[in-house]
Scaffold this active site. Structure first.
Site: not given
Length: 364
Positions: A14, A17, A43, A56, A225, A233-234, A239-240, A260, A264, A266
């Protein structure tokens, strides 16, 4: 009282992913080439034969040529050799630069890399101690990938969605049956029916007796498909995040994991929260457990701890505060996260569940 809960998963092919795996491949490379002073926050954006990297780093001893090689190798490993997204034809733009000195002030001494809230959850619905909808959604796509052998009609891009019917209250409900199944899988031209048959066979083997005569199937519901991945699709890192965690069955703090390094919170504190929740359930302190942690940038200890379960929450919280070091360094040391170089491998089909990773171990 019955209710239905639905979760989705996506394959390693995907677009979002792919971006996660590239970002985490760079984390892996940075940690391998560096040390505990290495910092990575990267990113990735992927689209038609194009990859852009931004972020960074500090003490990131990976050359620009090596970065490009890492990107191409990861895309090749996933299986993309189609005209619109081919590992050997990618235009790669590298806009990674040095970490802000202001951020370094807080993290050089292992304070939290940012503020934020993190959640961890576990329950006894499945052997993985994950909620059933996300557990089965992941399992279907993992088996579908195993069917994607050389010469297969299946492509790398796929999605699944499973609606589980429960008997009982929201948290304490028992898995009763599968209400609906959605699978969309990329395939070669003219082979949609073969892809549908493969998808049905895989889902049936995974779900077994939970499927009944009233289960509704949606297999490649739009038909063809063929154009999949970033050519269709970008994709962007992070985003998941619901697929990465509990499929919406438990809260999410909002921060993505991939790209990360372990300072981090998160990422690392979410791993710790899952580990705590899983061990609470494994020790039969509760049938389900939700942990919330919060942090402030540069501060070593969490600003709050919350236990929400059907057990003795105050006792569990006292145990956590007494026995577990929840500082970023304490989490990193417990799981040896700077020497864990398989983040990219483990950022697909969820970060939790049936995985041989330190934060899924049973035992305090």
């Amino acid at each position: 009282m019955n209710y239905i809960f639905t979760s989705e998963s996506v394959s390693d092919g995907h677009p979002d992913k792919i971006a996660d795996q590239i970002s985490d491949a760079l984390v892996d490379a940075g940690l391998k080439a560096g040390d505990t002073t290495t910092r990575v926050a990267v990113e990735t954006l992927v689209t038609t034969n194009h990859v852009t990297l931004a972020g960074e780093v500090k003490n990131f001893n990976v050359s620009k040529d090596e970065v490009k090689e890492i990107v191409r190798n990861k895309v090749k490993e996933i299986g993309y050799e189609q005209d619109g997204f081919h590992w050997d034809k990618l235009n790669i733009y590298n806009e990674i630069h040095s970490q802000s000195a202001d951020i370094a002030l807080g993290t050089d001494d292992f304070g939290a890399g940012d503020q934020g809230i993190m959640f961890g959850y576990a329950c006894n619905h499945t052997p993985s101690m994950m909620p059933a909808p996300i557990h089965y959604s992941h399992a279907i796509l993992k088996e579908l990938k195993a069917s994607r052998l050389p010469g297969s009609v299946l492509g790398p891009d796929a999605k699944s969605q499973v609606s589980v019917e429960y008997n009982g209250a929201r948290r304490e409900g028992i898995v009763n049956r599968i209400d609906q199944i959605v699978i969309s899988t990329q395939h070669t031209e003219g082979d949609v029916e073969v892809a549908r048959d493969l998808a049905r066979s895989v889902a049936t083997s995974v779900l077994g007796d939970l499927i009944d005569d009233e289960t509704v199937w949606h297999l490649n519901p739009t038909g063809n498909f063929v154009i999949g991945g970033p050519d269709g699709d970008a994709g962007v890192t992070g985003r998941k995040i619901i697929v990465d965690t509990y499929g919406g069955f438990a809260p999410h703090g909002g921060g993505a994991f991939s790209g990360k390094d372990p300072t981090k919170v998160d990422r690392s504190a979410a791993y710790m929260a899952r580990w705590i929740a899983k061990n609470v359930v494994a020790d039969e302190m509760a049938d389900w457990c939700n942990i919330q942690l919060s942090y402030a940038i540069g501060v070593k200890q969490p600003t709050s701890i919350l236990v929400d379960s059907n057990g003795h929450n105050r006792s569990i919280e006292r145990f956590i505060r007494k026995e577990i070091d929840l500082s970023p360094k304490g989490i990193i040391d417990r799981f040896d996260l700077f020497n864990f170089h398989e983040y990219s491998k483990n950022c697909v089909y969820g970060h939790f569940g049936d995985k041989l990773v330190p934060w899924e171990r049973i035992g305090w």
